[in-house]
Design a protein around this motif. Structure first.
Motif, mmCIF file in Angstrom:
data_model
loop_
_atom_site.group_PDB
_atom_site.id
_atom_site.type_symbol
_atom_site.label_atom_id
_atom_site.label_comp_id
_atom_site.label_asym_id
_atom_site.label_seq_id
_atom_site.Cartn_x
_atom_site.Cartn_y
_atom_site.Cartn_z
ATOM 1 N N GLU A 460 -9.133 3.207 -4.383
ATOM 2 C CA GLU A 460 -8.077 2.296 -3.965
ATOM 3 C C GLU A 460 -6.719 2.941 -4.186
ATOM 4 O O GLU A 460 -6.487 3.581 -5.215
ATOM 5 N N VAL A 461 -5.838 2.765 -3.226
ATOM 6 C CA VAL A 461 -4.450 3.186 -3.387
ATOM 7 C C VAL A 461 -3.567 1.961 -3.198
ATOM 8 O O VAL A 461 -3.928 1.016 -2.506
ATOM 9 N N GLU A 462 -2.397 2.011 -3.820
ATOM 10 C CA GLU A 462 -1.513 0.850 -3.769
ATOM 11 C C GLU A 462 -0.516 0.942 -2.627
ATOM 12 O O GLU A 462 -0.020 -0.068 -2.148
ATOM 13 N N GLU A 463 -0.188 2.149 -2.222
ATOM 14 C CA GLU A 463 0.693 2.366 -1.087
ATOM 15 C C GLU A 463 0.263 3.650 -0.404
ATOM 16 O O GLU A 463 -0.340 4.538 -1.021
ATOM 17 N N VAL A 464 0.563 3.760 0.881
ATOM 18 C CA VAL A 464 0.363 5.003 1.625
ATOM 19 C C VAL A 464 1.737 5.450 2.101
ATOM 20 O O VAL A 464 2.392 4.739 2.882
ATOM 21 N N LEU A 465 2.192 6.620 1.618
ATOM 22 C CA LEU A 465 3.556 7.076 1.890
ATOM 23 C C LEU A 465 3.559 8.522 2.366
ATOM 24 O O LEU A 465 2.731 9.326 1.919
ATOM 25 N N PRO A 466 4.508 8.874 3.226
ATOM 26 C CA PRO A 466 4.701 10.297 3.547
ATOM 27 C C PRO A 466 5.329 11.005 2.357
ATOM 28 O O PRO A 466 5.942 10.373 1.487
ATOM 29 N N LEU A 467 5.209 12.310 2.328
ATOM 30 C CA LEU A 467 5.702 13.095 1.198
ATOM 31 C C LEU A 467 7.211 12.894 0.995
ATOM 32 O O LEU A 467 7.690 12.874 -0.141
ATOM 33 N N ALA A 468 7.953 12.732 2.083
ATOM 34 C CA ALA A 468 9.404 12.592 1.979
ATOM 35 C C ALA A 468 9.818 11.335 1.215
ATOM 36 O O ALA A 468 10.905 11.276 0.635
ATOM 37 N N GLU A 469 8.970 10.312 1.193
ATOM 38 C CA GLU A 469 9.301 9.063 0.506
ATOM 39 C C GLU A 469 8.868 9.062 -0.951
ATOM 40 O O GLU A 469 9.083 8.079 -1.667
ATOM 41 N N ILE A 470 8.251 10.138 -1.399
ATOM 42 C CA ILE A 470 7.920 10.273 -2.818
ATOM 43 C C ILE A 470 9.093 10.994 -3.474
ATOM 44 O O ILE A 470 9.212 12.216 -3.436
ATOM 45 N N THR A 471 9.978 10.219 -4.048
ATOM 46 C CA THR A 471 11.279 10.713 -4.511
ATOM 47 C C THR A 471 11.460 10.451 -6.011
ATOM 48 O O THR A 471 10.662 9.751 -6.645
ATOM 49 N N GLU A 472 12.549 11.009 -6.547
ATOM 50 C CA GLU A 472 12.897 10.731 -7.945
ATOM 51 C C GLU A 472 13.134 9.238 -8.149
ATOM 52 O O GLU A 472 12.775 8.680 -9.190
ATOM 53 N N GLN A 473 13.751 8.595 -7.152
ATOM 54 C CA GLN A 473 14.000 7.158 -7.257
ATOM 55 C C GLN A 473 12.698 6.386 -7.381
ATOM 56 O O GLN A 473 12.569 5.477 -8.210
ATOM 57 N N LEU A 474 11.688 6.749 -6.581
ATOM 58 C CA LEU A 474 10.395 6.073 -6.665
ATOM 59 C C LEU A 474 9.750 6.318 -8.023
ATOM 60 O O LEU A 474 9.225 5.382 -8.648
ATOM 61 N N ALA A 475 9.782 7.563 -8.496
ATOM 62 C CA ALA A 475 9.191 7.867 -9.800
ATOM 63 C C ALA A 475 9.900 7.103 -10.915
ATOM 64 O O ALA A 475 9.262 6.634 -11.869
ATOM 65 N N SER A 476 11.221 6.963 -10.795
ATOM 66 C CA SER A 476 11.985 6.202 -11.799
ATOM 67 C C SER A 476 11.601 4.730 -11.758
ATOM 68 O O SER A 476 11.499 4.076 -12.806
ATOM 69 N N GLU A 477 11.412 4.177 -10.561
ATOM 70 C CA GLU A 477 11.005 2.779 -10.448
ATOM 71 C C GLU A 477 9.620 2.560 -11.039
ATOM 72 O O GLU A 477 9.366 1.542 -11.691
ATOM 73 N N ILE A 478 8.725 3.506 -10.831
ATOM 74 C CA ILE A 478 7.372 3.381 -11.383
ATOM 75 C C ILE A 478 7.420 3.321 -12.910
ATOM 76 O O ILE A 478 6.641 2.586 -13.538
ATOM 77 N N LEU A 479 8.354 4.044 -13.519
ATOM 78 C CA LEU A 479 8.483 4.012 -14.973
ATOM 79 C C LEU A 479 8.850 2.621 -15.485
ATOM 80 O O LEU A 479 8.592 2.299 -16.651
ATOM 81 N N LEU A 480 9.463 1.797 -14.628
ATOM 82 C CA LEU A 480 9.801 0.429 -15.035
ATOM 83 C C LEU A 480 8.555 -0.399 -15.310
ATOM 84 O O LEU A 480 8.620 -1.421 -15.998
ATOM 85 N N LEU A 481 7.421 0.026 -14.755
ATOM 86 C CA LEU A 481 6.168 -0.707 -14.949
ATOM 87 C C LEU A 481 5.489 -0.355 -16.270
ATOM 88 O O LEU A 481 4.554 -1.035 -16.676
ATOM 89 N N ALA A 482 5.910 0.749 -16.912
ATOM 90 C CA ALA A 482 5.306 1.159 -18.175
ATOM 91 C C ALA A 482 5.592 0.101 -19.255
ATOM 92 O O ALA A 482 6.548 -0.669 -19.128
ATOM 93 N N PRO A 483 4.752 0.022 -20.291
ATOM 94 C CA PRO A 483 3.657 0.924 -20.660
ATOM 95 C C PRO A 483 2.394 0.667 -19.839
ATOM 96 O O PRO A 483 2.079 -0.473 -19.518
ATOM 97 N N PHE A 484 1.701 1.762 -19.536
ATOM 98 C CA PHE A 484 0.489 1.675 -18.738
ATOM 99 C C PHE A 484 -0.738 1.606 -19.637
ATOM 100 O O PHE A 484 -0.741 2.122 -20.751
ATOM 101 N N GLY A 485 -1.768 0.993 -19.104
ATOM 102 C CA GLY A 485 -3.011 0.866 -19.849
ATOM 103 C C GLY A 485 -3.936 -0.095 -19.139
ATOM 104 O O GLY A 485 -3.779 -0.379 -17.946
ATOM 105 N N GLN A 486 -4.892 -0.635 -19.883
ATOM 106 C CA GLN A 486 -5.842 -1.591 -19.331
ATOM 107 C C GLN A 486 -5.092 -2.771 -18.715
ATOM 108 O O GLN A 486 -4.220 -3.365 -19.327
ATOM 109 N N GLY A 487 -5.419 -3.099 -17.463
ATOM 110 C CA GLY A 487 -4.761 -4.214 -16.789
ATOM 111 C C GLY A 487 -3.440 -3.853 -16.136
ATOM 112 O O GLY A 487 -2.921 -4.619 -15.331
ATOM 113 N N ASN A 488 -2.885 -2.720 -16.495
ATOM 114 C CA ASN A 488 -1.630 -2.241 -15.898
ATOM 115 C C ASN A 488 -1.714 -0.729 -15.752
ATOM 116 O O ASN A 488 -1.027 0.022 -16.444
#
Length: 933
Positions: A460-488
């Motif tokens: 399963e994937v959560e999004e399908v994106l072209p390489l150009a849309e995988i940016t520092e901004q996206l990686a920074s936003e993903i960090l907002l979801l941390a801490p990661f673990g069971q259920g997240n």
């Protein structure tokens, strides 16, 4: 050869995605990631992203918390001897240390007891109860165990002591212990909102309750134990959602700052961890194994002593001993793992069974759980390992998502002498002569629930994106979801059609891949851990599909985005009847037919109503997010002064005036849920009882959001109503609601004229009314003597509402800035001045400023003669007047005075209604006010 398969993309509600993105000012991708984690509303998203300790639930909502606190504080007062009886794993160890430190802070005569894994096993035992009585212990408080100790507690009661307070989080036994108190959020009669606390989490709630009672008004004392709660929660692999997420997120802040616990500082040092680089992964792989090692190899008392140590030298000595125990544990674990692989190789049934049940003599009981966990990850199926000694065996098991191991053991209970645990991990014991029967029975049970296919599941994937849309901004936003673990878990992105420019093996053993990736001009670095041998061939120069997580790479003072590659797949070539990206509910061969809606006209209408809601959310967010009461303010501003410069969408649609008189709620069955956390889920429970419900909210987007959320929660006969939908849609909604086809209607409170004749069983005032006028509009004419009224608004509403008030009644500071800016935007066309001035003001820090705020401010300046409007043949121009000779007073502006007075009245009214201790006919019980007949 590279794997060649497709992936499944998770789908999300487009309405909820749009609302989250617009209201929180986040990317649509982050909005999708939140929705995939069950965060469906703006309110829940703010709680999830902020995760502050203030969002923890009141501990007294937990069943038996009051008697637990009373019994413990009486023991403290009377200098009774208290013992904490904790489990021997990291959850129990941290919980025991936490509770001992807190009890001693309160002045208690407190000690602890941790049973030895190999000699006493899990849970309470009668030998301890008898020892405690003989030693003069009058109260035992358990941590992370005890829920299955009914017989031990009963025996203690017969012998006249000690008393027990049980704190646990495991599945309930058939019979609860007859203790002084039993704290377990899993109890069916427990109304505590969050059910997934770890054992240390339940212990922390007890400490929180003790400190609130012992030191009324003190809110910080218990927070020094957050770092222990964080470690224990991560260790127990519970879901990192809800309160667990708050505890772990806050605990990581403590650990990465300056840990208060000397033992934790010492274990960080022996593990080689920098205090500013600690995440859940470091806790799981560095801290927890060292805390668990003494209990696995002998006695867990060393770990508790480490966490209780206050002398840094003593803590360093104990940490070194734990580190030595951990190295021994690793050696023993490797031997057991090799033994299991040998058995699988020799026994075809073990290799092919749905559940691996392997046993041998000589396996160390302290490590079989760890080995089972590793094998579960490796094999993708539940694993149970049994250590045999004489005629008995003790086992430990781990499961895969979707398979409840505790329920599986319960189905085979006749072959077991005992078992306990939860869905993901469990322990058990059995006679050796029952091993084969048990293995067969649990595999028969699993056949109904687990696929027998050996091929790996579709990823399963959560999004399908072209390489150009995988940016520092996206990686920074993903960090907002941390801490990661069971259920997240860490988000997983699909990136198709990427060219591998370079690929080389890295790492000590060359098991990792360092990649340089390209797609249509975009170039990114990638790292694939343990992927060097996974594909069996070089991927350099090939076009591949990637499953990855965008991460930030910090190196030599520079930050860049990098792809943490989870899987490299050969490009999927779609054939007739096949799809590369499978939506949920579709099979790999063919897409499922579109799910039919309810077989009636109302069902078809509701489908169309929700389908049509997306366009105005995307195109007209300003008016969709505007509270209803604001339209009345616009009308009043125009009545006061006819030169109000408002955007075109602000015209018309004013609310009706309320009928005279103050509405009397004395006859209303009131249920007071003010300031309750987790409102959306509570609302879902209220409307799920079959009663027709009217829910009043503040603005259009909230009506759509809650209605869409309730539909996704299974309340399919839910609709929304707001002033911007078409007259035909409004008429249909009211028709179906009156006829009972619509069970729940979420509507803005200002639609008094169309709502006053509505009948419903329940009325929910969800958002804080703007003032007495809106309160009367919301309630008057909608109330019936037998209708229950739920008050769900709270302080969070007032905080959000404050921005609206500032935007509708610009203050002195705003007007001064606006006047200064007019010097830069002098002689600007009226059509441009509102958006351009507002944009500058927002960038200057006034995030709440809107175009209508600027328009109202310009009206004040115009009324005072500081701004003039000149009309040309083509357009109107706004320009500054010559500077006045004398200083002007803002109080000379009727627009300014009316806005400030109205804002002050609204603030005062809201403060009064929120601060009421209770309504006249409402009684407060266990955190909820209930109506009294």
């Amino acid at each position: 050869m590279m794997k060649k398969r497709n992936w499944r993309k998770k789908s999300v509600d487009p309405l909820l995605r749009c609302i989250l993105a617009r209201e929180l000012n986040i990317s649509p991708t982050l909005a999708s990631l939140l929705l995939n984690r069950g965060v469906n509303t703006v309110e829940d998203a703010r709680d999830f992203l902020e995760g502050s300790l203030e969002r923890l639930h009141n501990p007294y909502l937990m069943k038996d918390m009051e008697p637990a606190v009373n019994r413990i504080l009486n023991a403290v007062k009377n200098r009774e001897r208290i013992f904490v009886y904790g489990d021997y794993d990291a959850d129990g160890i941290t919980g025991t240390a936490l509770l001992i430190k807190a009890l001693r802070r309160l002045g208690a005569n407190a000690g602890y007891y941790i049973p030895e894994r190999l000699l006493e096993g899990y849970g309470l035992n009668e030998q301890f109860a008898e020892w405690a009585r003989d030693e003069g212990v009058s109260l035992v408080v358990t941590v992370d165990c005890g829920i299955g100790g009914a017989d031990v507690v009963a025996r203690a009661n017969e012998l006249g002591g000690p008393d027990f307070v049980i704190t646990d989080h495991h599945h309930l036994a058939v019979k609860l212990p007859e203790a002084s108190a039993v704290l377990n959020p899993q109890r069916s009669d427990c109304a505590y909102p969050f059910k997934d606390l770890a054992g240390v989490g339940v212990a922390l709630k007890l400490v929180q309750a003790l400190f609130l009672r012992y030191n009324p008004g003190t809110e910080v004392d218990w927070q020094e134990y957050i770092e222990l709660a964080c470690i224990g929660t991560v260790a127990d692999v519970v879901s990192l959602t809800g309160e667990n997420r708050i505890l772990v997120k806050s605990g990581l802040d403590y650990l990465n700052g300056c840990p208060a616990n000397a033992g934790i500082k010492a274990i960080l040092a022996v593990g080689g961890l920098r205090k500013d680089k600690i995440e859940t992964k470091e806790i799981s792989f560095i801290i927890v194994p060292r805390l668990n090692a003494p209990g696995r190899m002998g006695s867990a008392g060393q770990a508790v002593e480490l966490l209780l140590a206050e002398d840094p030298a003593k803590a360093a000595e104990l940490a070194a001993e734990l580190d030595k125990s951990n190295r021994t544990r690793q050696e023993v674990e490797a031997g057991v793992l090799a033994g299991v692989h040998k058995l699988i190789k020799e026994d075809r049934f073990l290799a092919e069974s749905e559940i691996l049940v392997a046993a041998d003599r000589g396996w160390h009981q302290g490590v079989i759980g760890i080995v089972a966990s590793r094998l579960t990850d490796l094999l993708g199926r539940p694993v149970l390992l049994v250590s045999l000694e004489e005629d008995m065996g003790k086992g430990s098991g781990r499961s895969v998502p979707g398979f409840d191991l505790y329920e599986a053991l319960a189905s085979c209970r006749k072959y077991l002498t005992g078992f306990g645990g939860h869905s993901g991990a469990a322990g058990f014991s059995l006679a050796v002569d029952q091993l084969d029967n048990f293995r067969q029975a649990i595999n028969e049970y699993a056949k109904e629930l687990l696929s027998v296919e050996l091929s790996p599941p579709i990823p399963e994937v959560e999004e399908v994106l072209p390489l150009a849309e995988i940016t520092e901004q996206l990686a920074s936003e993903i960090l907002l979801l941390a801490p990661f673990g069971q259920g997240n878990p860490q988000p997983v992105i699909g990136c198709p059609g990427v060219t591998v420019l370079r690929s080389r093996e890295v790492g000590k053993d060359g098991s990792h891949l360092k990649l340089v990736l390209q797609q249509e001009g975009a170039i990114r670095d990638g790292i694939g851990f343990r992927l060097a041998d996974a594909n069996g061939e070089s991927v350099q120069g090939k076009v591949v599909d990637l499953i990855c997580t965008p991460v930030l790479n910090h190196w030599n003072g520079f930050t860049s985005v990098e792809l943490d590659v989870k899987e490299i797949i050969a490009p999927f070539e779609e054939k007739p009847g096949e799809k590369m990206c499978i939506e949920p509910g579709e099979s790999q061969a063919t897409a499922a037919d579109e799910a039919p809606g309810p077989a009636n006209g109302c069902g078809l209408f509701l489908d169309a109503l929700f389908d049509s809601a997306l366009e105005p959310l995307a195109a007209d967010w300003n008016k969709m997010s505007l509270p209803d009461f604001a339209l009345n303010w616009f009308q009043e501003y125009r009545r006061i002064y006819d030169r109000i410069f408002l955007p075109g969408w602000c015209e018309g649609c004013a609310q009706p005036s309320p009928e005279p008189g103050v509405f009397d709620l004395e006859k209303a069955p009131l249920i007071d849920l003010r300031n309750t956390t987790g409102r959306p889920s509570i609302l879902a429970g209220l409307v799920g009882g079959g009663k027709q419900t009217l829910v009043l909210v503040d603005c259009a987007y909230r009506a759509i959001e809650l209605a869409a959320y309730l539909r996704s929660s299974g309340n399919y006969s839910t609709a929304f109503l707001h002033r911007w939908i078409s007259p035909a849609e409004r008429e249909a909604v009211l028709y179906f609601f009156a006829g009972g086809s619509i069970g729940t209607l979420v509507t803005t409170a200002g639609l008094y004229s169309v709502l006053k004749s509505i009948e419903a069983d329940q009325l929910v005032v969800y958002n804080l009314p703007s003032g007495e006028q809106e309160w009367n509009l919301a309630i008057k004419g909608l109330q019936r003597e037998k209708r229950s009224v739920f008050l769900m608004f709270g302080e969070g509403d007032r905080s959000n509402f404050r921005d609206h008030l500032y935007s509708l009644a610009p203050d002195r500071d705003f007007l001064a800035r606006l006047y200064a800016l007019m010097r830069q935007f002098n002689n600007l066309a009226k059509g441009r001045i509102l958006p351009e001035l507002t944009s500058v003001l927002q960038k200057a820090g006034l995030k709440w400023a809107r175009e209508y705020t600027t328009g109202i401010g310009l009206a004040v300046l115009h009324e005072l003669g500081l701004v003039v409007e000149r009309k040309t043949d083509e357009e109107s121009i706004l320009a500054l007047s010559p500077a006045p000779k004398e200083k002007l007073k803002l109080e000379d502006s009727r627009v300014f005075c009316w806005g400030q007075a109205s804002r002050d009245r609204a603030v005062t009214w809201q403060q009064d209604i929120l601060s009421l201790p209770a309504w006249p006919n409402v009684e407060y019980k266990e955190g909820i006010m209930e109506y009294q007949e």
